[in-house]
Design an enzyme around this catalytic site. Sequence first.
Site, PDB file in Angstrom:
ATOM      1  N   ASP A   8       0.822  -1.311  -0.043  1.00 41.87           N
ATOM      2  CA  ASP A   8      -0.086   0.047   0.093  1.00 41.87           C
ATOM      3  C   ASP A   8       0.807   1.312   0.220  1.00 41.87           C
ATOM      4  OD1 ASP A   8      -2.043  -1.997   0.269  1.00 41.87           O
ATOM      5  OD2 ASP A   8      -2.527  -1.163   2.271  1.00 41.87           O
ATOM      6  N   ASP A 129     -15.687  -3.845  -0.317  1.00 40.11           N
ATOM      7  CA  ASP A 129     -15.020  -3.689   1.164  1.00 40.11           C
ATOM      8  C   ASP A 129     -16.184  -3.221   1.883  1.00 40.11           C
ATOM      9  OD1 ASP A 129     -12.454  -3.486  -0.268  1.00 40.11           O
ATOM     10  OD2 ASP A 129     -12.823  -1.431  -0.739  1.00 40.11           O
TER      11      ASP A 129
END
Length: 398
Positions: A8, A129
């Site tokens: 990330d 998500d």
Amino acid sequence: MILLPAIDIQAGRCVRLYQGDFATAHQVAADPMDAARRFRAAGAEWVHMVDLDGARQGRPVNQEIFLTVARESGLRVELGGGIRDMEAIDFYLRNGVQRVILGTAAIRSPELARQAAARYGRRIGVGIDAKEGRVMVEGWQSEGGRDYLELAAEMADLGIGCLVFTDISRDGALTGPNLAALGALLARVSCPVIASGGVRDLADIRALIGLGTQGAICGKSLYAGTLDLGAALELAAASDGVGTAGVEAGTEARMAGYSAADASADAAAGDGAVATGDVSDGGGVEAAPELAEYFAKAPLIPAIVVEDQTGEVLMLAYMNQESLAKTLATGYTWFYSRSRACLWNKGATSGHYQKVKSVTGDCDKDTLLLRVDQTGPACHTGSHSCFFRPLYVGNGLE
């Protein structure tokens, strides 16, 4: 099952968050490329990357980092975060990224997801998500107003290549994936599902294999040292029936013992219509009628090879009846070399084998489409695909 170590990116740094909270961001590696190279050295073939700045700002931010990893690491890059329009999708997929994951954009504009899937097929994924079963958007900062199963079913119906499901409460927590939520999702959709969030150790990988997910994303567990990537990759490979340590030896042993007589015996046993013989006449064992028809016009026919996981075209080669017979009987690709006038097994020298998932004939019965699981690059140049020289992109020649 496929394992995707995670990188990330925030402000150019390799970071991790806890349960999607940007206030918890902490650096976990000195350099994204160094992390990617370590993952590749451990045996990984994919990496899952997220543009955290892009997710918050709604546009690509750290593009050069992702393209550099795609070009130089030897890993196939799956990328999400800030990809909100077709321009961004085109940019990434035409410049080396293997798969893009749409999140907020797919929820706000299902038509974009449909168009992207129609253009790029399995190279388009959608991220689901969720927090307590409700979908979150805008970098997990806002409620999307949808039930995760309802949204997943809608996206699957659009023809996207895969779903990436993250239980936000498990992300970065090392508490194990939400198997109940994943099980409900797998029961609801037919497209591949990649699990994200909570993976701690090999026991979690085994659980996901048993559940039937196509892949698992591993982030915090790798940086914290609770999961050994090499061991996890071996376990994932074994779940597909092919252990990484034994691929080359086992395949070569099968190929070495396979002869024209074996092809004849296979045909007689009904294990697949096969034929052997010289390319000049296609002679030898007579093929079953439905396959012999494909060689009625010519002794050699083109075979288009596509990666099953992504839909990417890998190469074009030629087959005669004998090479098709060996392909069907062994489950690995065999072709006929026009320059050397002999059969050749893809990967016998390089180790970059192609495990066949399906063989399909075209409407005119003179071309084959093979879907394969590719080990390593398909091209002798080291490129994943043999098709990497753009001639026309957008509005003109390059």
